[in-house]
Structure formats: structure tokens, C-alpha cells
Design a protein around this motif. Structure first.
Motif, short mmCIF file in Angstrom:
data_model
loop_
_atom_site.label_atom_id
_atom_site.label_comp_id
_atom_site.label_asym_id
_atom_site.label_seq_id
_atom_site.Cartn_x
_atom_site.Cartn_y
_atom_site.Cartn_z
N LYS A 1 0.84 -1.21 0.00
CA LYS A 1 0.00 0.00 0.00
C LYS A 1 0.87 1.25 0.00
O LYS A 1 0.61 2.19 -0.76
CB LYS A 1 -0.92 -0.02 1.22
N VAL A 2 1.92 1.27 0.83
CA VAL A 2 2.76 2.47 0.89
C VAL A 2 3.63 2.59 -0.36
O VAL A 2 3.95 3.70 -0.80
CB VAL A 2 3.62 2.49 2.18
N LEU A 3 4.00 1.45 -0.96
CA LEU A 3 4.72 1.51 -2.23
C LEU A 3 3.83 2.07 -3.33
O LEU A 3 4.30 2.76 -4.24
CB LEU A 3 5.22 0.12 -2.63
N ARG A 4 2.55 1.75 -3.25
CA ARG A 4 1.59 2.22 -4.25
C ARG A 4 1.23 3.68 -4.02
O ARG A 4 1.11 4.47 -4.97
CB ARG A 4 0.33 1.35 -4.19
N LEU A 5 1.06 4.06 -2.76
CA LEU A 5 0.54 5.39 -2.45
C LEU A 5 1.58 6.35 -1.89
O LEU A 5 1.29 7.53 -1.72
CB LEU A 5 -0.64 5.28 -1.47
N GLY A 6 2.82 5.83 -1.61
CA GLY A 6 3.91 6.70 -1.22
C GLY A 6 4.52 7.27 -2.49
O GLY A 6 4.16 8.35 -2.96
N PRO A 7 5.50 6.53 -3.09
CA PRO A 7 6.00 6.98 -4.40
C PRO A 7 4.87 7.14 -5.42
O PRO A 7 4.91 8.03 -6.26
CB PRO A 7 6.95 5.84 -4.81
N GLY A 8 3.86 6.25 -5.32
CA GLY A 8 2.72 6.38 -6.23
C GLY A 8 2.02 7.70 -6.07
O GLY A 8 1.53 8.28 -7.05
N GLY A 9 1.96 8.20 -4.83
CA GLY A 9 1.36 9.51 -4.61
C GLY A 9 2.15 10.62 -5.28
O GLY A 9 1.58 11.59 -5.78
N GLY A 10 3.50 10.45 -5.30
CA GLY A 10 4.33 11.42 -5.99
C GLY A 10 4.13 11.37 -7.50
O GLY A 10 3.97 12.40 -8.15
#
Length: 301
Positions: free
Chosen positions: A271-280
């Protein structure tokens, strides 16, 4: 030297389309892994259980085939587009509303958090039925029950009632309020702290940093609600029976009591891989699409 002239605002339809395109381009396979891990109770063991993100990826590809990561892709496309589109479009609309309401000429940190929370609540009402269909298609245990998106809808309405399509609305509200307030609030604050960009590449770099930090903070805040939302929406309602996972906060307490506090952060890594860098990446793509629409509107593209 890039022009410092403030960019002209775009109509709602462009904001909506930019968010939709950004969402579709960035996010899906990690979401499948996250859901599989969250729906698993206890510790993973055996061929049908997962010890973590990489183990889940490997087992899905090895046992079910690579295409399983995209099973029911119609539902994710139909869900991700309005979800991401509504996120940015609602944030823009609520931002204008709150600036007018409180007599502010520019956004502040507190207004960014409030705007993000309001956008998250708005987004929740749009995505709940899509989320329910997506969760039930992603769950391996439920996969044999449904032939696709339409089959999920038909069987859910027939067996559980029309309102069952909004199972998990409360937990979804909490999940989106927490994530959006953290995401947009952090984006505002980080952009204020970073050196002002004078080039396109500099702006892209700032957006990646701000979006990644915002996505990471939002994920830290909302993962417990995401875990219980997945379980609530994957629970089949039976007349006369109360589901084990029903309301958001009692479900959080149940998971923590039975599986430990750490279980509330199942699926956190994908989830954090998707929405961390993914959020960027999401913020960069959204900004780029908005710039393209702006040029197209002004006859420069």
C-alpha cells in the motif's frame, strides 16, 4: 527561466479527466496484493497463504498466472478513474469553497487538511460500490463465485439486497478522510518548505517529493481503516446474522484483539509503495495532464 505568471484555472471537466488519467496510469497490481494480504487472518502458511508482499506476488504469478494480477480489470478501471478524478476535482472545488467561506485569498495548512478531508468524504460516496466489487474479485477465495464485475453486482443485489452495494461506507469514509487530509495537507506544507522551482524539471522534482511524503503520511494514517474496510466489504450478509466485521471502529478493536495491533497494518508495504511513491507519481502525472489540457485549451497544443 520559466515564467512566474500564475497558471490560469481550468474548468472542472479538465480537472476530472486529469485525475482519471493519472489514476489509471499509476496504481493497480499492488492493490491486488494489498487486498489479498489484508483479507488473510492469522499468519501466512502454505500455498494459499502469504507471508508478505513478495510472497504474495510470487504465489499469484506462480499458482494463478500473471494475468491474475489484472483479473476483472474492467472494475478497477471503472473504479480507479472516478476515484482519482473525484479526489483532485473535489479537492479543487472544496478548496475554493473554504477559501470563500473563511475569507482567505490563498490556501493555508489548516484549510488544506480540511479541504482534503472533505474531498475524501466526497470521494467515498462515489467509490464504495466499485470498491466492493473490486474486493470480491481480488479475493482468491471468492474468485470462483463470480464470473466478472456484472456477476458480482447481480449476485450481491440478489442475495444481499441493493443496499449491500454500500457495505463498508462508514469505514470507507474514515479511510478516505484520513488519507486525503494527510495527503493534501502534507503536499501543501512540503511545497512551502521546498525551494521554489524555476524550471519544469525542478517543479517535477518538488511534486514527486511532496506527493511521496503526502502519500506515505496518508497511508500511515488510514491503513487500519483500509484493513477493516476490506474485511467488511468481503463479508457476505446473511439475514438474521450480524457479520463479524460490521462497523469500522468495533472491527478495528476485533482485529487488534484477535490478531494483534500489527494486523491493522497488514498490506502496509504494498500500500505504501503504491501510495507513497505512487502519490508522488500521481501528482506529477496529474500536473502534467493539467498542463497539457491548459495548452490545448489555449490553442498551444
Amino acid at each position: 527561466m520559466a515564467s512566474t505568471k500564475e497558471k490560469a484555472p481550468l474548468p472542472f471537466r479538465y480537472t476530472f479527466m486529469a485525475g482519471a488519467i493519472a489514476g489509471i496510469l499509476v496504481m493497480y497490481p499492488l492493490d491486488v496484493v494489498k487486498t489479498r494480504v489484508q483479507l488473510q487472518t492469522g499468519k501466512g502458511a502454505g500455498a494459499d497463504a502469504y507471508t508478505g508482499m513478495l510472497d504474495c506476488f510470487q504465489k499469484i504469478i506462480r499458482n494463478e498466472g500473471f494475468s491474475r494480477l489484472y483479473r476483472g480489470i474492467t472494475a478497477p478501471i471503472l473504479m480507479e478513474a472516478p476515484k482519482r478524478a473525484t479526489k483532485f476535482a473535489a479537492n479543487d472545488k472544496w478548496g475554493k469553497f473554504y477559501k470563500t467561506l473563511f475569507g482567505q485569498q490563498t490556501m493555508t495548512q489548516s484549510l488544506s487538511v480540511l479541504t482534503g478531508a472533505s474531498a475524501g468524504a466526497t470521494e467515498s460516496f462515489v467509490v464504495v460500490p466499485f470498491e466492493l466489487v473490486k474486493i470480491r474479485l481480488q479475493d482468491k477465495a471468492s474468485a470462483g463465485k463470480y464470473n466478472g464485475m456484472i456477476d458480482v453486482v447481480v449476485k450481491t443485489v440478489r442475495n444481499e439486497g441493493l443496499l449491500a452495494m454500500y457495505n463498508g461506507l462508514e469505514s470507507t469514509l474514515w479511510r478516505h478522510i484520513l488519507w486525503n487530509s494527510g495527503y493534501f495537507g502534507c503536499i501543501f506544507q512540503v511545497r512551502q518548505l521546498l525551494p521554489k522551482a524555476n524550471t519544469k524539471s525542478g517543479q517535477t522534482f518538488n511534486d514527486i517529493i511532496a506527493g511521496t511524503i503526502g502519500g506515505t503520511i496518508g497511508t500511515l494514517l488510514n491503513t487500519p481503516m483500509d484493513v477493516v474496510k476490506s474485511r467488511i466489504q468481503n463479508s457476505i450478509k446473511v439475514a438474521g446474522q450480524t457479520p463479524k466485521y460490521n462497523w469500522a471502529w468495533p472491527a478495528v478493536a476485533t482485529v487488534a484483539k484477535e490478531e494483534g495491533f500489527g494486523a491493522l497494518y497488514k498490506g502496509f508495504i504494498p500500500k505504501v509503495l503504491r501510495l507513497g511513491p505512487g502519490g508522488g507519481i500521481l501528482l506529477v502525472v496529474y500536473t502534467g495532464v493539467m498542463d497539457f489540457f491548459r495548452k490545448m485549451r489555449d490553442g498551444e497544443a
